[in-house]
Design a protein around this motif. Structure first.
Motif, PDB file in Angstrom:
ATOM      1  N   GLU A  40      -3.549   3.089   7.675  1.00 16.07           N
ATOM      2  CA  GLU A  40      -3.387   2.264   6.720  1.00 16.07           C
ATOM      3  C   GLU A  40      -2.953   0.889   7.140  1.00 16.07           C
ATOM      4  OE1 GLU A  40      -2.306   3.325   2.266  1.00 16.07           O
ATOM      5  OE2 GLU A  40      -0.433   2.515   3.201  1.00 16.07           O
ATOM      6  N   LEU A  41      -2.161   0.801   8.373  1.00 20.26           N
ATOM      7  CA  LEU A  41      -1.674  -0.466   8.909  1.00 20.26           C
ATOM      8  C   LEU A  41      -2.783  -1.233   9.512  1.00 20.26           C
ATOM      9  CD1 LEU A  41       1.054  -1.512  10.029  1.00 20.26           C
ATOM     10  CD2 LEU A  41       0.400  -0.890  12.171  1.00 20.26           C
ATOM     11  N   MET A  42      -3.808  -0.602  10.093  1.00 21.22           N
ATOM     12  CA  MET A  42      -5.197  -1.300  10.349  1.00 21.22           C
ATOM     13  C   MET A  42      -5.891  -1.742   9.361  1.00 21.22           C
ATOM     14  SD  MET A  42      -4.402  -1.763  13.241  1.00 21.22           S
ATOM     15  CE  MET A  42      -5.952  -2.768  13.699  1.00 21.22           C
ATOM     16  N   GLN A  43      -6.188  -0.866   8.227  1.00 23.14           N
ATOM     17  CA  GLN A  43      -6.780  -1.163   7.121  1.00 23.14           C
ATOM     18  C   GLN A  43      -6.226  -2.483   6.262  1.00 23.14           C
ATOM     19  OE1 GLN A  43      -6.815   2.620   5.112  1.00 23.14           O
ATOM     20  NE2 GLN A  43      -9.029   3.108   5.701  1.00 23.14           N
ATOM     21  N   LEU A  44      -4.854  -2.473   6.106  1.00 21.97           N
ATOM     22  CA  LEU A  44      -4.273  -3.850   5.472  1.00 21.97           C
ATOM     23  C   LEU A  44      -4.194  -4.863   6.580  1.00 21.97           C
ATOM     24  CD1 LEU A  44      -2.785  -4.822   3.056  1.00 21.97           C
ATOM     25  CD2 LEU A  44      -0.579  -3.863   3.985  1.00 21.97           C
ATOM     26  N   THR A  45      -4.345  -4.919   7.705  1.00 22.65           N
ATOM     27  CA  THR A  45      -4.455  -5.879   8.529  1.00 22.65           C
ATOM     28  C   THR A  45      -5.805  -6.369   8.393  1.00 22.65           C
ATOM     29  OG1 THR A  45      -2.911  -4.993  10.206  1.00 22.65           O
ATOM     30  CG2 THR A  45      -4.471  -6.650  10.895  1.00 22.65           C
ATOM     31  N   GLN A  46      -6.802  -5.658   8.208  1.00 25.29           N
ATOM     32  CA  GLN A  46      -8.275  -5.950   8.087  1.00 25.29           C
ATOM     33  C   GLN A  46      -8.486  -6.866   6.855  1.00 25.29           C
ATOM     34  OE1 GLN A  46     -11.101  -2.865   7.212  1.00 25.29           O
ATOM     35  NE2 GLN A  46     -12.696  -3.710   8.674  1.00 25.29           N
ATOM     36  N   ARG A  47      -7.668  -6.082   5.839  1.00 25.52           N
ATOM     37  CA  ARG A  47      -7.751  -7.114   4.488  1.00 25.52           C
ATOM     38  C   ARG A  47      -7.050  -8.328   4.370  1.00 25.52           C
ATOM     39  NH1 ARG A  47      -4.933  -4.309   0.263  1.00 25.52           N
ATOM     40  NH2 ARG A  47      -5.985  -5.649  -1.055  1.00 25.52           N
ATOM     41  N   CYS A  48      -6.050  -8.357   5.244  1.00 27.55           N
ATOM     42  CA  CYS A  48      -5.076  -9.639   5.266  1.00 27.55           C
ATOM     43  C   CYS A  48      -6.192 -10.630   6.100  1.00 27.55           C
ATOM     44  CB  CYS A  48      -3.900  -9.379   6.196  1.00 27.55           C
ATOM     45  SG  CYS A  48      -2.695  -8.725   5.150  1.00 27.55           S
ATOM     46  N   VAL A  49      -6.952 -10.239   7.169  1.00 22.01           N
ATOM     47  CA  VAL A  49      -7.540 -11.138   7.642  1.00 22.01           C
ATOM     48  C   VAL A  49      -8.505 -11.689   6.961  1.00 22.01           C
ATOM     49  CG1 VAL A  49      -9.378 -11.437   9.727  1.00 22.01           C
ATOM     50  CG2 VAL A  49      -7.167 -10.266  10.095  1.00 22.01           C
ATOM     51  N   LEU A  73       1.246 -13.849   8.868  1.00 17.66           N
ATOM     52  CA  LEU A  73       1.577 -12.526   8.299  1.00 17.66           C
ATOM     53  C   LEU A  73       2.150 -11.478   9.108  1.00 17.66           C
ATOM     54  CD1 LEU A  73      -1.601 -12.051   5.711  1.00 17.66           C
ATOM     55  CD2 LEU A  73       0.941 -12.828   5.192  1.00 17.66           C
ATOM     56  N   MET A  74       2.803 -10.597   8.646  1.00 19.99           N
ATOM     57  CA  MET A  74       3.182  -9.390   9.238  1.00 19.99           C
ATOM     58  C   MET A  74       2.685  -8.209   8.598  1.00 19.99           C
ATOM     59  SD  MET A  74       6.998 -10.719  10.842  1.00 19.99           S
ATOM     60  CE  MET A  74       7.463 -11.133   9.023  1.00 19.99           C
ATOM     61  N   VAL A  75       2.296  -7.107   8.968  1.00 25.06           N
ATOM     62  CA  VAL A  75       1.991  -5.721   8.532  1.00 25.06           C
ATOM     63  C   VAL A  75       2.943  -4.727   8.865  1.00 25.06           C
ATOM     64  CG1 VAL A  75       0.304  -4.402   7.784  1.00 25.06           C
ATOM     65  CG2 VAL A  75      -0.436  -6.495   8.152  1.00 25.06           C
ATOM     66  N   VAL A  76       3.758  -4.213   7.958  1.00 20.54           N
ATOM     67  CA  VAL A  76       4.872  -3.289   8.327  1.00 20.54           C
ATOM     68  C   VAL A  76       4.875  -1.848   7.540  1.00 20.54           C
ATOM     69  CG1 VAL A  76       7.284  -3.403   8.354  1.00 20.54           C
ATOM     70  CG2 VAL A  76       6.194  -5.419   8.112  1.00 20.54           C
ATOM     71  N   PRO A  77       4.938  -0.956   8.392  1.00 22.19           N
ATOM     72  CA  PRO A  77       5.029   0.276   7.761  1.00 22.19           C
ATOM     73  C   PRO A  77       6.472   0.407   7.024  1.00 22.19           C
ATOM     74  CG  PRO A  77       5.382   0.727  10.054  1.00 22.19           C
ATOM     75  CD  PRO A  77       5.052  -0.810   9.985  1.00 22.19           C
ATOM     76  N   TYR A  78       6.406   1.096   5.851  1.00 23.83           N
ATOM     77  CA  TYR A  78       7.686   1.265   5.260  1.00 23.83           C
ATOM     78  C   TYR A  78       8.421   1.902   5.941  1.00 23.83           C
ATOM     79  CZ  TYR A  78       5.390   0.024   0.756  1.00 23.83           C
ATOM     80  OH  TYR A  78       4.568  -0.676  -0.218  1.00 23.83           O
ATOM     81  N   GLU A 129       0.849  -1.168   0.005  1.00 24.81           N
ATOM     82  CA  GLU A 129       0.244  -0.007  -0.027  1.00 24.81           C
ATOM     83  C   GLU A 129       0.995   1.236   0.032  1.00 24.81           C
ATOM     84  OE1 GLU A 129      -3.294  -0.217  -0.716  1.00 24.81           O
ATOM     85  OE2 GLU A 129      -3.210  -2.424  -0.199  1.00 24.81           O
ATOM     86  N   ARG A 130       0.348   2.230   0.250  1.00 22.23           N
ATOM     87  CA  ARG A 130       1.128   3.615   0.173  1.00 22.23           C
ATOM     88  C   ARG A 130       2.184   3.681   1.172  1.00 22.23           C
ATOM     89  NH1 ARG A 130      -1.875   9.024  -0.645  1.00 22.23           N
ATOM     90  NH2 ARG A 130      -3.007   8.151   1.083  1.00 22.23           N
ATOM     91  N   SER A 131       1.638   3.402   2.514  1.00 25.37           N
ATOM     92  CA  SER A 131       2.575   3.557   3.637  1.00 25.37           C
ATOM     93  C   SER A 131       3.027   2.303   4.448  1.00 25.37           C
ATOM     94  CB  SER A 131       1.919   4.473   4.572  1.00 25.37           C
ATOM     95  OG  SER A 131       0.741   4.213   5.149  1.00 25.37           O
ATOM     96  N   CYS A 132       2.445   1.192   3.753  1.00 25.49           N
ATOM     97  CA  CYS A 132       2.872  -0.024   4.520  1.00 25.49           C
ATOM     98  C   CYS A 132       2.634  -1.328   3.687  1.00 25.49           C
ATOM     99  CB  CYS A 132       1.827  -0.303   5.760  1.00 25.49           C
ATOM    100  SG  CYS A 132       0.240  -0.378   5.659  1.00 25.49           S
ATOM    101  N   PHE A 133       3.216  -2.478   4.047  1.00 25.83           N
ATOM    102  CA  PHE A 133       3.154  -3.718   3.252  1.00 25.83           C
ATOM    103  C   PHE A 133       2.712  -4.812   4.224  1.00 25.83           C
ATOM    104  CE2 PHE A 133       7.419  -3.024   4.497  1.00 25.83           C
ATOM    105  CZ  PHE A 133       8.135  -4.406   4.439  1.00 25.83           C
ATOM    106  N   ALA A 134       2.549  -5.943   3.598  1.00 25.58           N
ATOM    107  CA  ALA A 134       2.453  -7.187   4.098  1.00 25.58           C
ATOM    108  C   ALA A 134       3.074  -8.277   3.568  1.00 25.58           C
ATOM    109  CB  ALA A 134       0.790  -7.565   4.353  1.00 25.58           C
ATOM    110  N   LEU A 135       3.765  -9.209   4.407  1.00 22.27           N
ATOM    111  CA  LEU A 135       4.505 -10.250   3.787  1.00 22.27           C
ATOM    112  C   LEU A 135       4.416 -11.523   4.916  1.00 22.27           C
ATOM    113  CD1 LEU A 135       8.128  -9.977   4.875  1.00 22.27           C
ATOM    114  CD2 LEU A 135       6.457  -8.289   5.821  1.00 22.27           C
ATOM    115  N   LEU A 136       4.461 -12.633   4.422  1.00 17.86           N
ATOM    116  CA  LEU A 136       4.562 -13.933   5.063  1.00 17.86           C
ATOM    117  C   LEU A 136       5.849 -13.932   5.996  1.00 17.86           C
ATOM    118  CD1 LEU A 136       3.520 -16.851   2.820  1.00 17.86           C
ATOM    119  CD2 LEU A 136       2.395 -15.752   4.846  1.00 17.86           C
ATOM    120  N   ASN A 137       5.608 -14.567   7.400  1.00 12.04           N
ATOM    121  CA  ASN A 137       6.760 -14.517   8.275  1.00 12.04           C
ATOM    122  C   ASN A 137       7.557 -15.605   7.732  1.00 12.04           C
ATOM    123  OD1 ASN A 137       8.336 -15.021  10.295  1.00 12.04           O
ATOM    124  ND2 ASN A 137       6.972 -14.592  11.812  1.00 12.04           N
ATOM    125  N   ARG A 138       8.597 -15.601   7.474  1.00 16.05           N
ATOM    126  CA  ARG A 138       9.679 -16.804   7.091  1.00 16.05           C
ATOM    127  C   ARG A 138       9.796 -17.829   8.062  1.00 16.05           C
ATOM    128  NH1 ARG A 138      12.234 -17.009   2.369  1.00 16.05           N
ATOM    129  NH2 ARG A 138      12.067 -14.828   1.973  1.00 16.05           N
TER     130      ARG A 138
END
Length: 165
Positions: free
Chosen positions: A82-91, A61-66, A44-53
């Motif tokens: 945006e951190l919470m919105q992306l978390t909501q989408r990830c769920v 998953l982890m949701v991380v600000p840039y 997203e514009r200010s954060c991203f989501a990735l799988l935990n290795r």
């Protein structure tokens, strides 16, 4: 009190860490263009989501600000939202792709709280299933994940692209 042991996490604990000053692992991933290799599932514009290795469970998953910040209070309102919105989408994506029975969602702020990358806050999204703690990690020092991380990432990436922003 019951204790949950996660012996498979020793791989992460013992893995070599980059020298200080190189920025966090998350900063390097944020700046990389290789989302597949880094298991990034959404940007997203200010954060991203990735799988935990080194996941606690499949789909972790982890949701991380840039921007690299250690404290929740250091996030801007835009980053926090945006951190919470992306978390909501990830769920939502995890529900569609993996059908979990519940979730653990949270931040570990500071070393004493269990933060592995304490200089760059990140929100954990861990899908849970009834009976997901079994004898394998306890007796065999082995965590069973239902599919390869790259396959899980591809399925989540596709599901997230289908969701409204």
């Amino acid at each position: 009190m019951e204790w949950l042991h996660a012996p498979w996490r020793i791989q992460y604990i013992l893995a070599p860490k980059p020298p200080p000053g190189d920025g966090s692992l998350f900063t390097r991933i944020a700046q990389s263009n290789d989302d597949e290799a880094n298991l990034v599932v959404a940007r997203e514009r200010s954060c991203f989501a990735l799988l935990n290795r080194y996941p606690y469970n499949g789909g972790h998953l982890m949701v991380v600000p840039y921007r690299q910040v250690a404290e929740l209070g250091d996030l801007t309102l835009e980053e926090l939202t945006e951190l919470m919105q992306l978390t909501q989408r990830c769920v939502t994506a995890l529900k569609r792709v993996m059908n979990p029975d519940g979730f653990n969602i949270g931040l570990n702020l500071g070393r004493a709280a269990g933060a592995g990358i304490e200089e760059h806050l990140h929100l954990h999204v861990v899908p849970r299933w009834y009976g997901d703690t079994n004898f394998m990690p306890v007796l065999a020092d082995t965590k069973v994940l239902p599919e390869a991380l790259q396959e899980t990432a591809a399925r989540l990436r596709a599901a997230l692209q289908m969701l409204p922003r």
